[in-house]
Design a protein around this motif. Sequence first.
Motif, short mmCIF file in Angstrom:
data_model
loop_
_atom_site.label_atom_id
_atom_site.label_comp_id
_atom_site.label_asym_id
_atom_site.label_seq_id
_atom_site.Cartn_x
_atom_site.Cartn_y
_atom_site.Cartn_z
N PHE A 193 7.37 39.73 7.46
CA PHE A 193 6.37 40.12 6.47
C PHE A 193 5.24 40.82 7.21
O PHE A 193 4.57 40.22 8.05
N PHE A 221 8.75 36.40 -1.32
CA PHE A 221 9.61 37.00 -0.29
C PHE A 221 10.75 36.06 0.07
O PHE A 221 11.91 36.48 0.20
N GLN A 268 9.34 42.72 4.28
CA GLN A 268 8.40 42.90 3.17
C GLN A 268 7.16 43.56 3.74
O GLN A 268 6.64 43.15 4.78
#
Length: 307
Positions: free
Chosen positions: A249, A236, A218
């Motif tokens: 992330f 996420f 992400q």
Amino acid sequence: MITAMPTWEGFLVPCLKGLSDGAIRGRREIGDLVADVVGLSGEQRAVLLGSGQPMYANRIGWALSQLARVGALARPSRGNYLISDAGRKVLAQFPHGVTENQLDALGEDPNSAIRPYVPSTRIIEAKPVPVVDASTLDPTEQIVQGVGRIHAAVSKELLERLKGREPAFFEQAVVDLLLAMGYGGAGGTGVATQLVNDGGIDGVIDQDVLGLNKVYIQAKRYGTGNSVGRPELQGFVGALSGKADRGVFITTSTFSLAALEYAERNTNSRLILIDGNRLTDLMIRYGVGVQIKETFHVVELDEDFFE
């Protein structure tokens, strides 16, 4: 005519003076203009570094980078500079010269001409780059300190460039980074998934030819002061459900305390969080978005040769 080549700090105010007419200029034009402002002789302009670059141009380039770092200069386009309102105030306050420490002190004062630079919270703290009197350092330590300062300046510019590009560019950049770090494995591949609208997943790394092991990504291109919160991480994790139990992330900004606590306590999925500072550290380390400008070889005596 000056008798000695100014240090890079000695070029700070001349750079502001050279740009005080408000025109946008490129580095080469600024270099010639500033050399005229300080009155460099032909001999001084002919002094070259080991790389072949004129010494005065190198010092002016560093002065421009530092002025841009604290907001005294703006960069409207690649390689071009424009004096800012803050730069005009610095020029008015320090018409005869300013030091790096004075610029940094102005940056720390919220009422000063220079906008402050506030480093973001880091998950993995990068080592600070303290400015130490060069006379107390041995030559190797001076090189290490100099490289650290250059990397700090490039790191800040990397973040600015990433924030200024479209989301698809940033997503592809983080995929390129993870591949450069070796997460693609032997024969693995990676792809940014924006075009296929993969439910909150911005990138996928296949770690093997058959795609049996995957890393999901992400990527959030946030501006300064806009941190990633817990809801984004929860979203996420939801996107990972049924696909994998781990993900990365990455953001250009920071993570809130609630987000950090959530990632640490979440037992269903393992989350690796990379904030803006850590991101640029990794980009520099693995050569993504940067290139080697110059290489220095430090030698020592070969004792075996004389035995």
